[in-house]
Motif scaffolding. Structure first.
Motif, PDB file in Angstrom:
ATOM      1  N   ILE A  43      -0.801  -3.524  -0.907  1.00 30.26           N
ATOM      2  CA  ILE A  43      -1.160  -2.139  -1.162  1.00 30.26           C
ATOM      3  C   ILE A  43      -2.543  -1.921  -0.569  1.00 30.26           C
ATOM      4  CG2 ILE A  43      -1.717  -0.437  -2.932  1.00 30.26           C
ATOM      5  CD1 ILE A  43       0.510  -1.564  -4.602  1.00 30.26           C
ATOM      6  N   VAL A  44      -2.616  -0.964   0.329  1.00 32.42           N
ATOM      7  CA  VAL A  44      -3.865  -0.639   1.004  1.00 32.42           C
ATOM      8  C   VAL A  44      -4.606   0.384   0.150  1.00 32.42           C
ATOM      9  CG1 VAL A  44      -4.916   0.208   3.135  1.00 32.42           C
ATOM     10  CG2 VAL A  44      -2.725  -1.032   3.227  1.00 32.42           C
ATOM     11  N   THR A  45      -5.847   0.063  -0.204  1.00 30.33           N
ATOM     12  CA  THR A  45      -6.653   0.945  -1.038  1.00 30.33           C
ATOM     13  C   THR A  45      -7.983   1.245  -0.348  1.00 30.33           C
ATOM     14  OG1 THR A  45      -7.806  -0.828  -2.226  1.00 30.33           O
ATOM     15  CG2 THR A  45      -5.696  -0.094  -3.142  1.00 30.33           C
ATOM     16  N   ASP A  46      -8.733   2.162  -0.945  1.00 30.80           N
ATOM     17  CA  ASP A  46     -10.102   2.396  -0.496  1.00 30.80           C
ATOM     18  C   ASP A  46     -10.955   1.236  -1.011  1.00 30.80           C
ATOM     19  OD1 ASP A  46     -11.755   4.130  -3.047  1.00 30.80           O
ATOM     20  OD2 ASP A  46      -9.682   3.467  -3.199  1.00 30.80           O
ATOM     21  N   TRP A  47     -12.217   1.153  -0.576  1.00 27.16           N
ATOM     22  CA  TRP A  47     -13.097   0.057  -0.973  1.00 27.16           C
ATOM     23  C   TRP A  47     -13.288  -0.043  -2.474  1.00 27.16           C
ATOM     24  CZ3 TRP A  47     -14.665  -4.115   1.427  1.00 27.16           C
ATOM     25  CH2 TRP A  47     -14.569  -4.155   2.816  1.00 27.16           C
ATOM     26  N   ASP A  48     -13.251   1.076  -3.170  1.00 22.86           N
ATOM     27  CA  ASP A  48     -13.460   1.074  -4.619  1.00 22.86           C
ATOM     28  C   ASP A  48     -12.175   0.838  -5.403  1.00 22.86           C
ATOM     29  OD1 ASP A  48     -16.201   1.591  -4.344  1.00 22.86           O
ATOM     30  OD2 ASP A  48     -15.829   3.747  -4.208  1.00 22.86           O
ATOM     31  N   ARG A  49     -11.067   0.676  -4.717  1.00 21.50           N
ATOM     32  CA  ARG A  49      -9.751   0.446  -5.327  1.00 21.50           C
ATOM     33  C   ARG A  49      -9.335   1.587  -6.240  1.00 21.50           C
ATOM     34  NH1 ARG A  49     -10.378  -5.319  -7.922  1.00 21.50           N
ATOM     35  NH2 ARG A  49     -12.329  -4.397  -8.504  1.00 21.50           N
TER      36      ARG A  49
END
Length: 155
Positions: free
Chosen positions: A129-135
């Motif tokens: 799952i690809v997330t932003d840096w802050d998850r």
């Protein structure tokens, strides 16, 4: 967003033998993430998954943070076997993400993660799952098939 036996997959890069030529997850051009709220009925989840041809769907809480995922084939089997009712909520059948850093270190997969690192992650996991840096936000789901398609397109 998943756990793995490695540490962060977003920083290292091995240019030697990198058949991805330094490409990153963003270069896969993944479709926008499709995720389910935790209170979605499984009948609707299965319907939406088949419309989009997805095998795994992230499940989010009310703040849209990832809680876990639904394995669509497994969910459909439980439904067909009478072990799940169509109106049951997906949260009841989802696989929860392991957030313990001691036994299952978290591996952050972002748009800037190298494809070489993604490939390593996918050797131990079915999907990422690809997330932003802050998850905080699910941006996409990547599989080994996405990597294969990328190599084929790139030649």
């Amino acid at each position: 967003m998943a756990s793995s036996s490695g540490s962060s997959a977003s920083g290292s890069h091995n240019p030697q033998g990198d058949h991805y030529r330094g490409a990153v997850v963003e270069d896969l051009q993944l479709p926008p993430a499709f995720a389910l709220p935790s209170d979605e009925a499984i009948s609707r989840a299965i319907e939406l998954a088949y419309e989009r041809d997805f095998s795994y769907i992230p499940v989010l809480d009310r703040e849209r943070r990832p809680l876990g995922y639904v394995d669509v084939a497994q969910l459909k089997s439980k439904w067909e076997a009478g072990e799940a009712n169509p109106s049951d909520k997906v949260v009841r059948y989802m696989t929860k993400f392991k957030r313990s850093t001691i036994h299952h270190p978290y591996t952050l997969i972002t748009p800037s993660t190298t494809l070489a690192d993604l490939e390593k992650f996918l050797k131990e996991n079915t999907f990422a799952i690809v997330t932003d840096w802050d998850r905080k936000f699910v941006l996409g789901v990547a599989t080994s098939q996405d990597l294969n398609n990328f190599v084929t397109r790139r030649g």
